[in-house]
Design a protein around this motif. Structure first.
Motif, mmCIF file in Angstrom:
data_model
loop_
_atom_site.group_PDB
_atom_site.id
_atom_site.type_symbol
_atom_site.label_atom_id
_atom_site.label_comp_id
_atom_site.label_asym_id
_atom_site.label_seq_id
_atom_site.Cartn_x
_atom_site.Cartn_y
_atom_site.Cartn_z
ATOM 1 N N ALA A 89 0.499 -2.934 8.752
ATOM 2 C CA ALA A 89 0.565 -2.785 7.300
ATOM 3 C C ALA A 89 1.158 -1.440 6.915
ATOM 4 O O ALA A 89 1.988 -1.348 6.003
ATOM 5 C CB ALA A 89 -0.831 -2.930 6.701
ATOM 6 N N HIS A 90 0.770 -0.381 7.618
ATOM 7 C CA HIS A 90 1.234 0.957 7.257
ATOM 8 C C HIS A 90 2.742 1.085 7.370
ATOM 9 O O HIS A 90 3.391 1.693 6.509
ATOM 10 C CB HIS A 90 0.555 2.011 8.129
ATOM 11 N N ALA A 91 3.299 0.517 8.403
ATOM 12 C CA ALA A 91 4.752 0.599 8.558
ATOM 13 C C ALA A 91 5.472 -0.022 7.371
ATOM 14 O O ALA A 91 6.497 0.482 6.902
ATOM 15 C CB ALA A 91 5.166 -0.095 9.859
ATOM 16 N N GLY A 92 4.932 -1.130 6.868
ATOM 17 C CA GLY A 92 5.545 -1.773 5.711
ATOM 18 C C GLY A 92 5.269 -1.036 4.415
ATOM 19 O O GLY A 92 6.156 -0.927 3.557
ATOM 20 N N ILE A 93 4.044 -0.532 4.257
ATOM 21 C CA ILE A 93 3.697 0.199 3.036
ATOM 22 C C ILE A 93 4.599 1.412 2.872
ATOM 23 O O ILE A 93 5.030 1.745 1.756
ATOM 24 C CB ILE A 93 2.215 0.616 3.073
ATOM 25 N N ALA A 94 4.918 2.073 3.970
ATOM 26 C CA ALA A 94 5.750 3.281 3.903
ATOM 27 C C ALA A 94 7.127 3.006 3.327
ATOM 28 O O ALA A 94 7.791 3.925 2.838
ATOM 29 C CB ALA A 94 5.874 3.899 5.305
ATOM 30 N N ARG A 95 7.558 1.746 3.373
ATOM 31 C CA ARG A 95 8.885 1.400 2.853
ATOM 32 C C ARG A 95 8.856 0.971 1.382
ATOM 33 O O ARG A 95 9.913 0.696 0.810
ATOM 34 C CB ARG A 95 9.483 0.247 3.683
ATOM 35 N N GLN A 96 7.682 0.916 0.782
ATOM 36 C CA GLN A 96 7.581 0.364 -0.560
ATOM 37 C C GLN A 96 7.844 1.419 -1.629
ATOM 38 O O GLN A 96 7.294 2.525 -1.568
ATOM 39 C CB GLN A 96 6.187 -0.238 -0.784
ATOM 40 N N PRO A 97 8.635 1.075 -2.646
ATOM 41 C CA PRO A 97 8.813 2.008 -3.764
ATOM 42 C C PRO A 97 7.553 2.084 -4.612
ATOM 43 O O PRO A 97 6.842 1.092 -4.796
ATOM 44 C CB PRO A 97 9.982 1.409 -4.560
ATOM 45 N N ARG A 98 7.301 3.271 -5.131
ATOM 46 C CA ARG A 98 6.129 3.492 -5.985
ATOM 47 C C ARG A 98 6.281 2.681 -7.272
ATOM 48 O O ARG A 98 7.362 2.640 -7.879
ATOM 49 C CB ARG A 98 6.017 4.980 -6.293
ATOM 50 N N LEU A 99 5.197 2.049 -7.708
ATOM 51 C CA LEU A 99 5.207 1.265 -8.931
ATOM 52 C C LEU A 99 3.794 1.263 -9.509
ATOM 53 O O LEU A 99 2.819 1.084 -8.777
ATOM 54 C CB LEU A 99 5.642 -0.178 -8.643
ATOM 55 N N TRP A 100 3.684 1.445 -10.811
ATOM 56 C CA TRP A 100 2.379 1.252 -11.453
ATOM 57 C C TRP A 100 2.069 -0.239 -11.487
ATOM 58 O O TRP A 100 2.921 -1.051 -11.851
ATOM 59 C CB TRP A 100 2.395 1.845 -12.863
ATOM 60 N N THR A 101 0.844 -0.580 -11.135
ATOM 61 C CA THR A 101 0.460 -1.980 -10.963
ATOM 62 C C THR A 101 -0.811 -2.294 -11.746
ATOM 63 O O THR A 101 -1.572 -1.404 -12.126
ATOM 64 C CB THR A 101 0.243 -2.289 -9.471
ATOM 65 N N HIS A 102 -1.030 -3.583 -11.968
ATOM 66 C CA HIS A 102 -2.185 -4.032 -12.756
ATOM 67 C C HIS A 102 -3.491 -3.771 -12.032
ATOM 68 O O HIS A 102 -4.462 -3.292 -12.606
ATOM 69 C CB HIS A 102 -2.033 -5.529 -13.059
ATOM 70 N N GLY A 103 -3.576 -4.142 -10.760
ATOM 71 C CA GLY A 103 -4.730 -3.821 -9.936
ATOM 72 C C GLY A 103 -5.825 -4.866 -9.873
ATOM 73 O O GLY A 103 -6.681 -4.808 -8.998
ATOM 74 N N ASP A 104 -5.806 -5.845 -10.804
ATOM 75 C CA ASP A 104 -6.880 -6.848 -10.837
ATOM 76 C C ASP A 104 -6.321 -8.159 -11.374
ATOM 77 O O ASP A 104 -6.826 -8.717 -12.350
ATOM 78 C CB ASP A 104 -8.035 -6.352 -11.714
#
Length: 378
Positions: free
Chosen positions: A221-236
């Motif tokens: 999971a960490h390897a993939g998360i590191a490639r993700q662009p930052r985005l504000w998200t709903h969360g729920d």
């Protein structure tokens, strides 16, 4: 008149007396006297069963508004305003969220004593899931697909929103522990600022327990998360936070509700959370098969109709899903231990939610669901 002795949703699919006192007619009258655009309060029409705050629909001389009250230990005016600024950005981008009523000084996070209030326009449409518990599956693939489409629209609208990370860990869906190279070290570095969580963890081998839970999943999971662009998200992203045109299978979404868990994370975290919330019947885990793969696929199908996902995204999603809840589970431990002082509820958040949900993905049904997601593009 409504029943003043209303119950709220418990952690095990039960109903319990509320942790927070219910809103009263006198209280809402004093609040709405400060909000000219809402009208004068007449009576409380309905009280929400959601347990982490107090909320109600209130009839006024100008219609009906939704009033939500937080204790200052959970949301200050500043931390609640973080949600309101994000909501304003989403509304400007075409996402249907009920507008906020400001008070006579222009503030939408309104302080009265030890409480912080927000007053929203009444949502449009039908709140068909308003009595549904969290982690209860969505009612059919068409609703799941519509929820996926709207989530993608929200993510598209959120692109370009720049703001600091939430100023609190309490009941928000952040991802610092999840996204860290060393989650145990990351959590350890936070404990000085999170004394209630530190107190709960002090009498257990939390490092060993957390490491054991994350070990099967975190590296991929960490390897993939590191490639993700930052985005504000709903969360729920659960269907109980959506309103609908009607109760039929072909209903469309009329309003999006409740940015209370929102934070700066990444899009796949919201998608994984949507699957975890809407397609896995956690409250029925003792009865056997709880995965609803058809609902997960419908969510993805709807999402991809608006915002593409490639094969790498699906691989990351499958790696992320077993541990997507880790940071929020820790925030619940902190809330129950330090604010409501319910060690029994903190134990449920630590053992059942954080560790138990992750462990289920190591079972045959959990593994099948992850395989289904990995191959959802073929």
């Amino acid at each position: 008149m409504i029943d003043d002795a209303h119950l709220t949703h418990g952690l095990a699919g039960d109903e319990l007396p509320p942790e927070w006192p219910a809103l009263t007619d006198d209280e809402t009258a004093r609040l709405l006297a400060r909000i000219p655009s809402a009208g004068a309060a007449r009576r409380i029409r309905w009280r929400s069963p959601r347990p982490l705050s107090a909320a109600a629909l209130v009839d006024t001389t100008m219609g009906t508004v939704f009033v939500k009250r937080h204790h200052v230990s959970v949301r200050s005016a500043a931390t609640l305003s973080e949600e309101h600024r994000f909501a304003a950005h989403l509304r400007a981008g075409g996402i249907p969220l009920p507008a906020l009523h400001p008070d006579d000084s222009g503030e939408t996070a309104i302080v009265m004593g030890d409480w912080v209030y927000e007053v929203h326009e009444r949502s449009r449409g039908t709140d068909i899931y308003r009595d549904a518990f969290s982690w209860s599956p969505v009612g059919g693939w068409q609703h799941a697909r519509a929820a996926g489409e709207m989530l993608a629209r929200l993510h598209r609208a959120a692109e370009g929103y720049v703001a600091p990370q939430r100023a609190t860990h309490i009941l928000v869906a952040r991802a610092e522990v999840l996204g860290a190279d060393d989650p145990v070290a990351m959590l350890e570095s936070q404990l000085a600022m999170r004394p209630a969580l530190a107190g709960y963890l002090a009498d257990r081998d939390w490092r060993g327990e957390l490491q054991a839970t994350l070990a099967p999943w975190h590296a991929a999971a960490h390897a993939g998360i590191a490639r993700q662009p930052r985005l504000w998200t709903h969360g729920d992203w659960h269907v109980s936070n959506l309103c609908w045109s009607d109760a039929g299978d072909a209903a469309t979404i009329t309003d999006v509700l409740d940015l209370g868990l929102s934070a700066a994370t990444f899009a796949l975290l919201d998608i994984a959370t949507a699957i975890e919330r809407n397609a896995i019947a956690w409250l029925d885990i003792a009865r056997g098969e709880i995965a609803h793969a058809e609902l997960a696929l419908a969510l993805l199908d709807g999402y991809r109709a608006v915002r593409p996902l490639d094969a790498d995204d699906l691989d990351v999603l499958a790696a992320l899903l077993p541990i997507v809840h880790v940071d929020f589970a820790l925030s619940e431990v902190e809330y129950f231990e330090g604010i409501t002082r319910r060690r029994d509820h903190a134990d449920v958040a630590w053992h059942t939610f954080l560790h138990g949900h992750a462990a289920w993905f190591g079972t045959a049904p959990g593994s099948r669901l992850l395989d289904t997601l990995r191959h959802a593009g073929g």
